[in-house]
Write a protein that holds these residues in place. Structure first.
Motif, PDB file in Angstrom:
ATOM      1  N   TYR A   5       0.808  -1.214   0.000  1.00  0.00           N
ATOM      2  CA  TYR A   5       0.000   0.000   0.000  1.00  0.00           C
ATOM      3  C   TYR A   5       0.852   1.280   0.000  1.00  0.00           C
ATOM      4  CZ  TYR A   5      -3.716  -3.230   1.356  1.00  0.00           C
ATOM      5  OH  TYR A   5      -4.609  -4.270   1.405  1.00  0.00           O
ATOM      6  N   ASN A   6       2.155   1.141   0.198  1.00  0.00           N
ATOM      7  CA  ASN A   6       2.994   2.332   0.397  1.00  0.00           C
ATOM      8  C   ASN A   6       4.367   2.194  -0.258  1.00  0.00           C
ATOM      9  OD1 ASN A   6       1.510   4.096   2.579  1.00  0.00           O
ATOM     10  ND2 ASN A   6       1.313   1.981   3.253  1.00  0.00           N
ATOM     11  N   PHE A   7       4.415   2.120  -1.585  1.00  0.00           N
ATOM     12  CA  PHE A   7       5.714   2.126  -2.241  1.00  0.00           C
ATOM     13  C   PHE A   7       5.609   2.736  -3.630  1.00  0.00           C
ATOM     14  CE2 PHE A   7       4.014  -1.920  -3.741  1.00  0.00           C
ATOM     15  CZ  PHE A   7       4.504  -2.047  -5.043  1.00  0.00           C
ATOM     16  N   VAL A   8       6.774   3.087  -4.206  1.00  0.00           N
ATOM     17  CA  VAL A   8       6.827   3.701  -5.526  1.00  0.00           C
ATOM     18  C   VAL A   8       6.795   2.597  -6.578  1.00  0.00           C
ATOM     19  CG1 VAL A   8       8.138   5.202  -7.064  1.00  0.00           C
ATOM     20  CG2 VAL A   8       8.219   5.584  -4.582  1.00  0.00           C
ATOM     21  N   LYS A   9       5.839   2.639  -7.476  1.00  0.00           N
ATOM     22  CA  LYS A   9       5.672   1.592  -8.474  1.00  0.00           C
ATOM     23  C   LYS A   9       6.826   1.583  -9.478  1.00  0.00           C
ATOM     24  CE  LYS A   9       1.663   0.680  -6.638  1.00  0.00           C
ATOM     25  NZ  LYS A   9       1.494  -0.483  -5.757  1.00  0.00           N
ATOM     26  N   LYS A  10       7.067   0.427 -10.053  1.00  0.00           N
ATOM     27  CA  LYS A  10       8.182   0.227 -10.979  1.00  0.00           C
ATOM     28  C   LYS A  10       8.179   1.242 -12.122  1.00  0.00           C
ATOM     29  CE  LYS A  10      10.120  -3.171 -14.189  1.00  0.00           C
ATOM     30  NZ  LYS A  10       9.988  -4.551 -14.719  1.00  0.00           N
ATOM     31  N   GLU A  11       6.988   1.556 -12.658  1.00  0.00           N
ATOM     32  CA  GLU A  11       6.918   2.465 -13.796  1.00  0.00           C
ATOM     33  C   GLU A  11       7.398   3.880 -13.459  1.00  0.00           C
ATOM     34  OE1 GLU A  11       2.571   1.705 -12.410  1.00  0.00           O
ATOM     35  OE2 GLU A  11       4.428   0.547 -12.697  1.00  0.00           O
ATOM     36  N   ASP A  12       7.502   4.187 -12.166  1.00  0.00           N
ATOM     37  CA  ASP A  12       7.965   5.512 -11.733  1.00  0.00           C
ATOM     38  C   ASP A  12       9.394   5.487 -11.194  1.00  0.00           C
ATOM     39  OD1 ASP A  12       5.490   6.783 -12.301  1.00  0.00           O
ATOM     40  OD2 ASP A  12       4.653   5.969 -10.440  1.00  0.00           O
ATOM     41  N   VAL A  13      10.084   4.358 -11.376  1.00  0.00           N
ATOM     42  CA  VAL A  13      11.430   4.183 -10.822  1.00  0.00           C
ATOM     43  C   VAL A  13      12.477   4.196 -11.937  1.00  0.00           C
ATOM     44  CG1 VAL A  13      12.960   2.613  -9.555  1.00  0.00           C
ATOM     45  CG2 VAL A  13      10.564   2.829  -8.871  1.00  0.00           C
ATOM     46  N   ARG A  14      13.528   4.984 -11.739  1.00  0.00           N
ATOM     47  CA  ARG A  14      14.675   4.939 -12.654  1.00  0.00           C
ATOM     48  C   ARG A  14      15.566   3.782 -12.220  1.00  0.00           C
ATOM     49  NH1 ARG A  14      15.629   9.760 -15.346  1.00  0.00           N
ATOM     50  NH2 ARG A  14      17.045   8.469 -16.594  1.00  0.00           N
ATOM     51  N   TYR A  15      15.935   2.933 -13.149  1.00  0.00           N
ATOM     52  CA  TYR A  15      16.794   1.806 -12.802  1.00  0.00           C
ATOM     53  C   TYR A  15      17.834   1.585 -13.891  1.00  0.00           C
ATOM     54  CZ  TYR A  15      13.788  -0.931 -15.975  1.00  0.00           C
ATOM     55  OH  TYR A  15      13.089  -1.388 -17.069  1.00  0.00           O
ATOM     56  N   CYS A  16      18.831   0.788 -13.552  1.00  0.00           N
ATOM     57  CA  CYS A  16      19.949   0.501 -14.444  1.00  0.00           C
ATOM     58  C   CYS A  16      19.944  -0.992 -14.770  1.00  0.00           C
ATOM     59  CB  CYS A  16      21.249   0.893 -13.738  1.00  0.00           C
ATOM     60  SG  CYS A  16      22.729   0.632 -14.716  1.00  0.00           S
ATOM     61  N   TYR A  34      19.970  11.167  -8.544  1.00  0.00           N
ATOM     62  CA  TYR A  34      20.002  10.316  -7.353  1.00  0.00           C
ATOM     63  C   TYR A  34      21.423   9.842  -7.067  1.00  0.00           C
ATOM     64  CZ  TYR A  34      14.977  10.081  -8.241  1.00  0.00           C
ATOM     65  OH  TYR A  34      13.663  10.402  -8.469  1.00  0.00           O
ATOM     66  N   ARG A  35      21.672   9.502  -5.802  1.00  0.00           N
ATOM     67  CA  ARG A  35      22.989   8.963  -5.456  1.00  0.00           C
ATOM     68  C   ARG A  35      23.060   7.463  -5.675  1.00  0.00           C
ATOM     69  NH1 ARG A  35      23.652   6.959   0.029  1.00  0.00           N
ATOM     70  NH2 ARG A  35      21.718   7.115   1.236  1.00  0.00           N
ATOM     71  N   SER A  36      21.884   6.837  -5.836  1.00  0.00           N
ATOM     72  CA  SER A  36      21.839   5.398  -6.053  1.00  0.00           C
ATOM     73  C   SER A  36      20.534   5.027  -6.748  1.00  0.00           C
ATOM     74  CB  SER A  36      21.935   4.658  -4.713  1.00  0.00           C
ATOM     75  OG  SER A  36      21.798   3.263  -4.904  1.00  0.00           O
ATOM     76  N   ILE A  37      20.580   4.009  -7.598  1.00  0.00           N
ATOM     77  CA  ILE A  37      19.372   3.487  -8.238  1.00  0.00           C
ATOM     78  C   ILE A  37      19.452   1.962  -8.239  1.00  0.00           C
ATOM     79  CG2 ILE A  37      18.845   5.492  -9.692  1.00  0.00           C
ATOM     80  CD1 ILE A  37      20.295   4.130 -11.971  1.00  0.00           C
ATOM     81  N   PRO A  38      18.313   1.280  -8.393  1.00  0.00           N
ATOM     82  CA  PRO A  38      18.348  -0.184  -8.434  1.00  0.00           C
ATOM     83  C   PRO A  38      18.928  -0.701  -9.747  1.00  0.00           C
ATOM     84  CG  PRO A  38      16.106   0.613  -8.714  1.00  0.00           C
ATOM     85  CD  PRO A  38      16.944   1.809  -8.390  1.00  0.00           C
ATOM     86  N   VAL A  39      19.505  -1.897  -9.678  1.00  0.00           N
ATOM     87  CA  VAL A  39      20.021  -2.594 -10.866  1.00  0.00           C
ATOM     88  C   VAL A  39      19.149  -3.819 -11.090  1.00  0.00           C
ATOM     89  CG1 VAL A  39      22.001  -3.740 -11.922  1.00  0.00           C
ATOM     90  CG2 VAL A  39      22.362  -1.810 -10.353  1.00  0.00           C
ATOM     91  N   LEU A  40      18.682  -4.010 -12.324  1.00  0.00           N
ATOM     92  CA  LEU A  40      17.783  -5.110 -12.643  1.00  0.00           C
ATOM     93  C   LEU A  40      18.358  -6.011 -13.736  1.00  0.00           C
ATOM     94  CD1 LEU A  40      14.340  -3.217 -12.703  1.00  0.00           C
ATOM     95  CD2 LEU A  40      15.531  -4.231 -10.745  1.00  0.00           C
ATOM     96  N   LEU A  50      22.026  -2.560  -5.784  1.00  0.00           N
ATOM     97  CA  LEU A  50      22.056  -1.104  -5.964  1.00  0.00           C
ATOM     98  C   LEU A  50      23.385  -0.684  -6.579  1.00  0.00           C
ATOM     99  CD1 LEU A  50      20.691   0.125  -2.497  1.00  0.00           C
ATOM    100  CD2 LEU A  50      19.414  -0.763  -4.442  1.00  0.00           C
ATOM    101  N   ILE A  51      23.345   0.357  -7.377  1.00  0.00           N
ATOM    102  CA  ILE A  51      24.564   0.959  -7.897  1.00  0.00           C
ATOM    103  C   ILE A  51      24.640   2.383  -7.366  1.00  0.00           C
ATOM    104  CG2 ILE A  51      23.509   1.763 -10.069  1.00  0.00           C
ATOM    105  CD1 ILE A  51      27.034   0.321  -9.820  1.00  0.00           C
ATOM    106  N   TYR A  52      25.812   2.746  -6.824  1.00  0.00           N
ATOM    107  CA  TYR A  52      25.998   4.055  -6.204  1.00  0.00           C
ATOM    108  C   TYR A  52      26.899   4.934  -7.071  1.00  0.00           C
ATOM    109  CZ  TYR A  52      24.095   2.139  -1.858  1.00  0.00           C
ATOM    110  OH  TYR A  52      23.276   1.573  -0.906  1.00  0.00           O
TER     111      TYR A  52
END
Length: 217
Positions: A5-16, A34-40, A50-52
């Protein structure tokens, strides 16, 4: 309360992407701010870590790395994730040292991220910040039934939120109470008097609507 109920959806996330080069990852981070984004991995379905930005810069400066180098060795915090069906409060145990946590669904697929902002939103809601009028900080000697006694003392008003601090303290505890916005100043003064007659000490009162303190002791 569930995390879903309380998180940022994938479509709104910048990832690498895990197969990205150091240059591609650095440009993406620089562009995002951002200082860090997820890696997929696997077409953006599997969380790899995560990549920093600081690690990419270190790779360039300290290790004399090249633009075309793989980011694989720079991926960190592979265990920085929770599941949609986990209790939201599980995030308090792990997010403190991290910029965010990845959120996975029941198929182990990446669904989005939970941020410190999401945590603050839930805390604000627990304080009743969206609906309340006055926030009272009440001190009491620790004893069995303290919260019950407090609530009974002001049972004729609507409590929008309640939070306890100093849990585990042998002697003193602070209780934060958010009272309904329809409480008048006259009614508020009566509530404070009733509480202090029951040996509760109201140490401060904040007006949520005005964003200012109206009483400090």
């Amino acid at each position: 309360m569930k995390i879903r109920y309380n998180f940022v959806k994938k479509e709104d996330v910048r990832y690498c992407k895990a197969e990205s080069t150091v240059k591609e990852a650095y440009e993406l981070l620089k562009e995002s701010g951002y200082r860090s984004i997820p890696v997929l991995r696997e077409n953006g379905t599997v969380f790899a870590g995560l990549i920093y930005k600081v690690d990419l810069l270190d790779h360039y400066v300290e290790k004399e790395g090249k633009d075309e180098d793989s980011i694989e060795a720079l991926i960190q915090d592979q265990d920085a994730f929770v599941y949609e069906e986990d209790s939201f409060f599980k995030t308090f145990l792990t997010i403190r040292r991290l910029p965010f946590l990845a959120v996975l669904n029941d198929k182990e697929e990446f669904s989005g991220i939970i941020t410190h902002g999401n945590v603050m939103d839930v805390l604000e809601d627990s304080f009743g910040m969206k609906t309340g009028g006055y926030i009272l900080t009440v001190g009491t000697k620790e004893h069995k039934g303290a919260i019950k006694d407090l609530v009974s003392t002001i049972k004729d008003v609507n409590i929008e939120g309640l939070l306890t601090l100093d849990n585990g303290d042998t002697y003193l505890r602070r209780i934060i109470i958010n009272l309904s916005h329809d409480v008048s100043e006259k009614k508020l003064n009566k509530i404070i008097k009733k509480l202090e007659e029951k040996d509760f000490r109201v140490t401060s009162v904040d007006d949520v609507n005005l964003g200012e303190k109206v009483l400090t002791k």
